[in-house]
Write an enzyme that holds these catalytic residues in place. Structure first.
Site, PDB file in Angstrom:
ATOM      1  CE  LYS A   1     -11.066  -2.625  10.038  1.00 33.88           C
ATOM      2  NZ  LYS A   1     -11.028  -4.106  10.004  1.00 33.88           N
TER       3      LYS A   1
ATOM      4  CG  ASP B   1     -11.702  -6.818  11.978  1.00 30.77           C
ATOM      5  OD1 ASP B   1     -10.564  -6.572  12.395  1.00 30.77           O
ATOM      6  OD2 ASP B   1     -11.994  -6.762  10.770  1.00 30.77           O
TER       7      ASP B   1
ATOM      8  CD  GLU C   1      -5.669 -13.684   7.227  1.00 26.51           C
ATOM      9  OE1 GLU C   1      -6.425 -12.767   6.848  1.00 26.51           O
ATOM     10  OE2 GLU C   1      -4.552 -13.471   7.752  1.00 26.51           O
TER      11      GLU C   1
ATOM     12  CG  HIS D   1     -10.945 -15.385  -7.036  1.00 26.05           C
ATOM     13  ND1 HIS D   1     -10.544 -15.003  -8.298  1.00 26.05           N
ATOM     14  CD2 HIS D   1      -9.941 -16.144  -6.528  1.00 26.05           C
ATOM     15  CE1 HIS D   1      -9.356 -15.533  -8.550  1.00 26.05           C
ATOM     16  NE2 HIS D   1      -8.954 -16.211  -7.491  1.00 26.05           N
TER      17      HIS D   1
ATOM     18  NE  ARG E   1      -4.133  -1.671   2.319  1.00 29.79           N
ATOM     19  CZ  ARG E   1      -4.207  -2.771   3.075  1.00 29.79           C
ATOM     20  NH1 ARG E   1      -3.217  -3.079   3.883  1.00 29.79           N
ATOM     21  NH2 ARG E   1      -5.264  -3.557   3.024  1.00 29.79           N
TER      22      ARG E   1
ATOM     23  CD1 TRP F   1      -7.361  -0.369   2.842  1.00 25.45           C
ATOM     24  CD2 TRP F   1      -5.804   1.145   2.305  1.00 25.45           C
ATOM     25  NE1 TRP F   1      -7.285  -0.324   1.470  1.00 25.45           N
ATOM     26  CE2 TRP F   1      -6.332   0.592   1.113  1.00 25.45           C
ATOM     27  CE3 TRP F   1      -4.810   2.114   2.213  1.00 25.45           C
ATOM     28  CZ2 TRP F   1      -5.900   0.993  -0.148  1.00 25.45           C
ATOM     29  CZ3 TRP F   1      -4.379   2.513   0.947  1.00 25.45           C
ATOM     30  CH2 TRP F   1      -4.922   1.945  -0.217  1.00 25.45           C
TER      31      TRP F   1
ATOM     32  N   GLY G   1      -1.942 -10.746   9.353  1.00 20.55           N
ATOM     33  CA  GLY G   1      -2.113 -12.190   9.374  1.00 20.55           C
ATOM     34  C   GLY G   1      -2.952 -12.722  10.508  1.00 20.55           C
ATOM     35  CB  ALA G   2      -4.153 -11.252  13.676  1.00 21.36           C
TER      36      ALA G   2
ATOM     37  CG  ASN H   1      -8.496  -8.122  13.975  1.00 22.06           C
ATOM     38  OD1 ASN H   1      -8.205  -7.441  12.993  1.00 22.06           O
ATOM     39  ND2 ASN H   1      -8.271  -9.424  14.010  1.00 22.06           N
TER      40      ASN H   1
END
Length: 706
Positions: free
Chosen positions: A359, A332, A211, A637, A148, A420, A208-209, A287
């Site tokens: 958020k 989140d 997943e 997707h 980004r 973001w 990554g948190a 989160n």
């Protein structure tokens, strides 16, 4: 990040909410900087909030992350003359990235952190550097969409890569100077946010948190050598291993159970701000991992430092103070949105503040010297909390907001009231301009318990709670540009914007606010009133943050067009704009007064189902395939297999006609260099079920079904 059931996806969206050379001499800036720090051409002085705006040397232009430039050659009177100076076409990949500019050169990292340098005067490519991140990423490629943003320090630009490297590149030659791995090789983390450079160091976090069992941290490196200077963990680890510092020992008292086995979360995936005056780094944390506190911490405790602003010593990484946005985070509602520094007069007294619009929908003004809350008010409709208690700093939550008594619906959603894409603060007008989102969410963890929940392996999306994000019933406007007074905590004006996700914002001394939108418009608004003063058809979505700077006495504006990162995941809500991964244009657009360049016509796009005469319905196989798709594939997707431009729309792909093609792509990794990860653990039956689901969705498209 979250995904909906097919039914929900068809009425709403499956999303990731994440929830990445010296310059010419000129007049001395008003802000005073030590001569020893300025360097031969003054590039360092440009990082001060009070600088003259000649360059844009950092993601937010200055240390204070205000996304503001004092330049005023382009203003409310002259902006009607603003025209395209040149454009530069980019290959497929994420274009939603923030560029920088120094001494007439634009630097940016698009796609999977492919860095490029362009000459401002001509648009000519000076160099490019490809770190080959997809090939190196392995399973890390399964989440995130590339960089980004980019950073600069003393003749070097810095990129973070999907596989976890921080790389310094010579700004003149494009050759790598050093590279360091910021995480374990097999850690299920990735970098998407921009690095920040300050005082001879570069700091970077990771994601990554959503997943994996991730424990958040940020790390600072020597800008010249890449040597690690310090690392600050944002949540405590296993007490049996000892604590790194007193801050982690303190934080551990706010957790319960064996939280470290779940990771904890709190990743610093986006927001990092440096305060030169106090030599402080502010970290915006993410989160919990998983989202559901009942699982990760037995439903107990504030879980520090989740969803917090944490201040640390810039030289050592030592803890100074924290303010937690959402104690006991369960939604989140992370605090990883940009944090801006300013000096404001509040109640007749000068205050050094940090401002953020996270958020959860409240706008926070915090004393940046000590972390004490000054004020907090909602800038969008918020129904999860009545208010923020100014004495305790804690939200006054509505009943059942933690879904302890069954499903609950409220606003905003984990897509954020603000994502973001950065807001901007104009010291000239005293207003903050926020790209706001208006969606609701239903949370339900019925049947999910600490005892029966087990994280799906391989970076699958699994939050420990079902989250259904959708527009409110009957809602026609899903996003706004909100002008907010941080002193009075009141709205100055509000404009509806196209779609559910609007672009990053820039404010200028010329009384303008620039913002792009998914309908291909790039617009300049009157900073005082919100009136539209100029509009440009970019022939492609614009969600990246724009920048402005001066070269040879001319003020330029640059933005990168094209759909990318989490903005492109709301496929069902974006299909009205006809955005296709393959067909859309991706371009660097640079404007100047009286620019005369033009763009080719946009080719209209409407998805066409692949011809599949042998298709036979199989509801059971399609449902099994949908379940796999939602946790493995929809992140790129799109929900309901309706893509929004971040990845190809698989309903239109000939690959779904061939089991061999699906095996080559999904199992063997034939398209890894293009950013399509391998899922080698999926069985032949799994792959066939996914194929059946996609053929079913293609048949729905062919027959006009939603």
């Amino acid at each position: 990040m979250l995904f909906l059931s097919r039914r929900a996806a068809l009425t709403a969206v499956s999303i990731v909410a994440l929830s990445l050379a010296g310059c010419t001499s000129g007049p001395a800036p008003e802000n005073k900087t030590d001569v020893a720090d300025i360097g031969p051409a003054g590039w360092l002085a440009q990082l001060a909030d009070g600088s003259d705006g000649r360059d844009w040397p950092a993601f937010g232009r200055t240390y204070g992350e205000q996304h503001y430039s004092p330049l005023d050659q382009v203003n409310a009177e002259t902006v009607k003359r603003l025209g395209l100076a040149w454009s530069f076409d980019l290959p497929a990949g994420n274009p939603a990235t923030g560029p920088i500019e120094i001494d007439g050169v634009i630097y940016f990292a698009s796609g999977y952190s492919v860095a490029r340098a362009l000459d401002v005067r001509t648009g000519k490519l000076l160099w490019s550097y490809d770190p080959k991140a997809p090939e190196a990423a392995g399973h890390k490629l399964r989440q995130g969409w590339g960089s980004r943003g980019i950073a600069y320090w003393n003749g070097k630009v810095y990129i973070g890569t999907q596989d976890g490297r921080l790389i310094a590149i010579d700004a003149k030659t494009g050759k790598p100077v050093w590279s360091t791995m910021t995480m374990g090789k097999d850690d299920l983390r990735f970098i998407s946010g921009p690095p920040r450079a300050f005082d001879g160091m570069v700091v970077i976090g990771n994601g990554g948190a959503d997943e994996a069992a991730i424990r958040g941290y940020a790390t600072a490196y020597d800008a010249e050598t890449g040597q690690q200077k310090w690392r600050f963990y944002t949540v405590p680890g296993n007490p049996a291993d000892g604590f790194e510092n007193k801050a982690m020992e303190m934080a551990a008292e706010t957790w319960s159970g064996d939280w470290w086995k779940y990771g904890g979360g709190g990743t610093v995936w986006n927001a990092i701000t440096y305060d030169k005056e106090s030599d402080t780094i502010y970290l915006g944390t993410g989160n919990g991992s998983p989202w559901n506190r009942k699982i990760r911490s037995e439903g107990k405790g504030d879980n520090l430092f989740l969803c917090s602003i944490v201040a640390v010593n810039a030289k050592t990484g030592a803890y100074k103070w924290h303010y937690q946005i959402n104690p006991g985070e369960s939604w989140d509602y992370n605090a990883a949105m940009d944090m801006q520094l300013a000096d404001l007069s509040i109640d007749g007294k000068p205050r050094k503040v940090l401002m953020t619009a996270p958020k959860n929908g409240f706008f926070y003004v915090i004393d940046r010297t000590n972390g004490k809350l000054i004020s907090a008010k909602p800038f969008v409709t918020t129904t999860w909390a009545k208010s923020i208690d100014l004495k305790t700093g804690r939200p006054v939550e509505e009943p059942n907001i933690r879904y302890e008594d069954g499903p609950v619906t409220f606003k905003p959603s984990p897509a954020g009231a603000h994502s973001w894409t950065p807001m901007a603060f104009s010291p000239k007008h005293g207003l903050v301009y926020i790209p706001a989102i208006d969606l609701q969410v239903t949370y339900d963890d019925t049947g999910i318990t600490r005892e029966n929940w087990k994280r799906k392996p391989g970076m699958a999306l699994d939050y420990g709670v079902n989250a259904n994000v959708q527009p409110s019933p009957g809602a026609k406007v899903l996003s706004y540009l909100v002008a907010w007074d941080p002193v009075t905590q009141k709205e100055a004006w509000r404009l509806p914007t196209p779609g559910h996700f609007n672009g990053g914002v820039m404010a200028t001394g010329g009384g303008l606010v620039f913002q792009g939108h998914p309908d291909s418009s790039f617009t300049a608004y009157d900073a005082k009133t919100g009136g539209t003063l100029w509009n440009f058809d970019a022939k492609a979505p614009v969600v990246a943050p724009p920048i402005t700077y001066s070269v040879d006495g001319k003020q330029y504006v640059t933005v990168i067009a094209g759909m990318g990162t989490s903005a492109g995941l709301f496929g069902p809500l974006l299909q009205q704009f006809g955005i296709d991964y393959r067909a859309q244009s991706r371009r660097v657009l640079t404007f100047v007064l009286d620019g005369k360049a033009t763009l080719p016509a946009k080719v209209p796009y409407k998805p066409q189902a692949v011809d599949d005469p042998d298709f036979k319905p199989n509801a059971a196989a399609a449902k099994a395939g949908e379940d796999i798709f939602n946790v493995r594939c929809a992140v790129c997707h799109g929900g309901g297999a309706i893509a929004g431009g971040t990845a190809p729309d698989l309903r239109t792909s000939g690959a779904i006609l061939s089991p061999e093609a699906i095996t080559s792509i999904v199992q063997d990794g034939a398209l890894v260099p293009n950013g399509m990860p391998r899922f080698e653990e999926l069985s032949a039956e799994d792959r066939e079920n996914i194929r059946q689901y996609l053929r079913t969705r293609s048949d729905d498209l062919r027959k006009g079904r939603p």
